[in-house]
Design a protein around this motif. Structure first.
Motif, PDB file in Angstrom:
ATOM      1  N   VAL A 230       0.856  -1.192   0.000  1.00 44.00           N
ATOM      2  CA  VAL A 230       0.000   0.000   0.000  1.00 44.00           C
ATOM      3  C   VAL A 230       0.891   1.240   0.000  1.00 44.00           C
ATOM      4  CG1 VAL A 230      -1.643   1.303   1.412  1.00 44.00           C
ATOM      5  CG2 VAL A 230      -1.844  -1.178   1.250  1.00 44.00           C
ATOM      6  N   LEU A 231       0.481   2.250  -0.733  1.00 46.35           N
ATOM      7  CA  LEU A 231       1.150   3.548  -0.630  1.00 46.35           C
ATOM      8  C   LEU A 231       0.306   4.416   0.305  1.00 46.35           C
ATOM      9  CD1 LEU A 231       3.499   5.297  -2.027  1.00 46.35           C
ATOM     10  CD2 LEU A 231       1.607   6.381  -3.220  1.00 46.35           C
ATOM     11  N   ALA A 232       0.880   4.805   1.434  1.00 48.35           N
ATOM     12  CA  ALA A 232       0.172   5.699   2.358  1.00 48.35           C
ATOM     13  C   ALA A 232       0.620   7.124   2.062  1.00 48.35           C
ATOM     14  CB  ALA A 232       0.474   5.321   3.801  1.00 48.35           C
ATOM     15  N   SER A 233      -0.212   7.870   1.354  1.00 43.16           N
ATOM     16  CA  SER A 233       0.130   9.238   0.979  1.00 43.16           C
ATOM     17  C   SER A 233      -0.197  10.173   2.119  1.00 43.16           C
ATOM     18  CB  SER A 233      -0.679   9.663  -0.251  1.00 43.16           C
ATOM     19  OG  SER A 233      -0.240   8.938  -1.359  1.00 43.16           O
ATOM     20  N   LEU A 234       0.796  10.946   2.534  1.00 40.00           N
ATOM     21  CA  LEU A 234       0.600  11.845   3.669  1.00 40.00           C
ATOM     22  C   LEU A 234       0.330  13.273   3.220  1.00 40.00           C
ATOM     23  CD1 LEU A 234       3.548  10.573   5.920  1.00 40.00           C
ATOM     24  CD2 LEU A 234       1.289   9.574   5.595  1.00 40.00           C
ATOM     25  N   GLY A 235       0.415  13.539   1.918  1.00 35.35           N
ATOM     26  CA  GLY A 235       0.206  14.892   1.420  1.00 35.35           C
ATOM     27  C   GLY A 235       1.359  15.804   1.815  1.00 35.35           C
ATOM     28  N   ALA A 236       1.124  17.096   1.705  1.00 33.47           N
ATOM     29  CA  ALA A 236       2.136  18.099   2.052  1.00 33.47           C
ATOM     30  C   ALA A 236       1.635  18.924   3.233  1.00 33.47           C
ATOM     31  CB  ALA A 236       2.406  19.009   0.852  1.00 33.47           C
ATOM     32  N   GLY A 237       2.476  19.836   3.707  1.00 29.99           N
ATOM     33  CA  GLY A 237       2.044  20.769   4.739  1.00 29.99           C
ATOM     34  C   GLY A 237       2.156  20.251   6.159  1.00 29.99           C
ATOM     35  N   ARG A 238       2.830  19.135   6.372  1.00 37.65           N
ATOM     36  CA  ARG A 238       2.991  18.603   7.727  1.00 37.65           C
ATOM     37  C   ARG A 238       4.421  18.818   8.204  1.00 37.65           C
ATOM     38  NH1 ARG A 238      -0.902  14.614   8.691  1.00 37.65           N
ATOM     39  NH2 ARG A 238      -1.909  13.797   6.826  1.00 37.65           N
ATOM     40  N   ASP A 239       4.558  19.103   9.500  1.00 40.38           N
ATOM     41  CA  ASP A 239       5.915  19.082  10.048  1.00 40.38           C
ATOM     42  C   ASP A 239       6.140  17.862  10.925  1.00 40.38           C
ATOM     43  OD1 ASP A 239       4.497  19.816  12.268  1.00 40.38           O
ATOM     44  OD2 ASP A 239       5.274  21.877  12.318  1.00 40.38           O
ATOM     45  N   GLU A 240       5.076  17.104  11.170  1.00 37.18           N
ATOM     46  CA  GLU A 240       5.196  15.902  11.988  1.00 37.18           C
ATOM     47  C   GLU A 240       4.095  14.931  11.609  1.00 37.18           C
ATOM     48  OE1 GLU A 240       6.159  15.977  16.476  1.00 37.18           O
ATOM     49  OE2 GLU A 240       4.076  15.310  16.365  1.00 37.18           O
ATOM     50  N   PHE A 241       4.386  13.652  11.765  1.00 38.50           N
ATOM     51  CA  PHE A 241       3.364  12.642  11.497  1.00 38.50           C
ATOM     52  C   PHE A 241       3.532  11.504  12.492  1.00 38.50           C
ATOM     53  CE2 PHE A 241       1.325   9.105   9.350  1.00 38.50           C
ATOM     54  CZ  PHE A 241       0.139   9.703   8.980  1.00 38.50           C
ATOM     55  N   ARG A 242       2.458  11.206  13.207  1.00 46.16           N
ATOM     56  CA  ARG A 242       2.556  10.203  14.270  1.00 46.16           C
ATOM     57  C   ARG A 242       2.090   8.839  13.791  1.00 46.16           C
ATOM     58  NH1 ARG A 242       3.834   9.244  19.183  1.00 46.16           N
ATOM     59  NH2 ARG A 242       4.693  11.322  19.421  1.00 46.16           N
ATOM     60  N   LEU A 243       2.933   7.844  14.045  1.00 44.76           N
ATOM     61  CA  LEU A 243       2.617   6.461  13.698  1.00 44.76           C
ATOM     62  C   LEU A 243       2.536   5.654  14.984  1.00 44.76           C
ATOM     63  CD1 LEU A 243       5.210   5.810  10.860  1.00 44.76           C
ATOM     64  CD2 LEU A 243       2.750   6.066  10.571  1.00 44.76           C
ATOM     65  N   GLU A 244       1.548   4.770  15.051  1.00 46.87           N
ATOM     66  CA  GLU A 244       1.485   3.841  16.182  1.00 46.87           C
ATOM     67  C   GLU A 244       1.853   2.456  15.685  1.00 46.87           C
ATOM     68  OE1 GLU A 244      -2.280   4.069  18.221  1.00 46.87           O
ATOM     69  OE2 GLU A 244      -2.305   6.226  17.791  1.00 46.87           O
TER      70      GLU A 244
END
Ligand code: MN
Length: 309
Positions: A230-244
């Motif tokens: 799967v490709l998980a697209s996060l888009g733009a405009g983030r400075d952080e992304f939380r993964l569990e």
């Protein structure tokens, strides 16, 4: 790996470069296909998202254990207008190209081939490893370098960075305060993340669009589980992304400034017009010196005419 992408695999009409720019998460299932003797999960290109920064193609190959040793691999085939990024998790491959390069690659190392105006390569299985597992991606080249000379780089050592909940290896670009020595023609990043429960907050550049490709294990994004394929697209405009995480995971983080040019991807070529792609195919078929020759024991790969001819 690259290899024989059929017209059904890749849009034959020019698509828009770049992403939406919106800070969204979209899970885009890839599909199973075959490259030579290798089963792959192709997570890019994917309609409607054709690129993540300059990243325009991603084949997650294996893990696969061949019935007979040395039977994996892909014969000589041409490229233009792109860089191939090869990264292994298990096994080994011998890279051979028309520049005269002959380079064994092992897990943790990077092969980066710049096609420019034209190059050909093969990837052979030396037959010593039981299992093959890795990923090959393409980066589109911009007008600035896509008609330039071909080149090949091997990086046996790459920066490793400590992250919250794990560590990462920087394949290309900057991540976690370290910079890869690999050539970079556009503003982009590629890093392998090895993460453990309970998770991690990934630090991102807001001017980049990003995506995550899980290679082993699984990660959780909100209430969704992201697994290999799967490709998980996060888009733009983030400075952080939380993964569990509820299990250890290995994932490739890719990103970059949205690609500024329209691409036409067909077979092993990243072009701008159908004429360019037609000419490249004809020159490969006619063994024109543009793509040179590759000293490989594997069979040369040919393709039929594109649908517009
Ligand atoms: Mn290739």
């Amino acid at each position: 790996m690259s290899g024989p992408v059929t017209t059904a695999d890749v849009p034959a009409t020019p698509g828009e470069g770049g992403g939406t720019g919106a800070p969204t998460v979209e899970l885009e299932p890839g599909r199973l296909t075959q490259v030579g003797s290798l089963p792959v999960r192709r997570v890019l290109p994917h309609r409607p998202r054709k690129t993540v920064g300059a990243w325009c193609f991603a084949d997650h190959m294996g893990p696969v254990t061949p019935e007979a040793p040395g039977t994996l691999g892909i014969g000589p085939h041409p490229h233009m207008g792109l860089q191939t990024v090869t990264w292994l998790i298990e096994g080994e491959l011998l890279h051979l190209d028309s520049l005269g390069s002959e380079q064994l690659i092992r897990p943790g190392q990077l092969n980066l081939m710049t096609a420019g105006h034209g190059v050909a390569h093969a990837e052979e299985d030396p037959g010593r490893a039981r299992t093959m597992h890795g990923i090959q991606l393409w980066l589109a080249q911009t007008e600035a370098t896509r008609n330039g000379e071909a080149a090949f780089e091997h990086h046996a050592e790459l920066p490793v960075v400590e992250l919250e909940g794990g560590e990462g290896t920087v394949l290309v670009g900057d991540y976690g305060g370290r910079e890869s020595p690999a050539r970079r023609d556009t503003e982009h990043v590629g890093a392998e993340l090895r993460l453990r429960p309970p998770g991690s907050a990934l630090s991102l550049r807001p001017d980049y669009e990003h995506a995550l490709i899980v290679l082993e294990g699984s990660v959780r994004v909100g209430d969704r589980v992201v697994e290999p394929g799967v490709l998980a697209s996060l888009g733009a405009g983030r400075d952080e992304f939380r993964l569990e995480l509820r299990e250890p995971a290995r994932a490739l983080l890719i990103g970059g400034v949205p690609f500024p040019e329209k691409l036409l991807m067909w077979w092993n070529f990243v072009a701008r017009t159908t004429e360019e792609a037609s000419e490249a195919r004809r020159q490969w078929a006619e063994r024109d010196e543009r793509f040179g020759s590759v000293p490989s024991r594997l069979e040369r790969i040919e393709v039929g005419k594109p649908p517009w001819e």
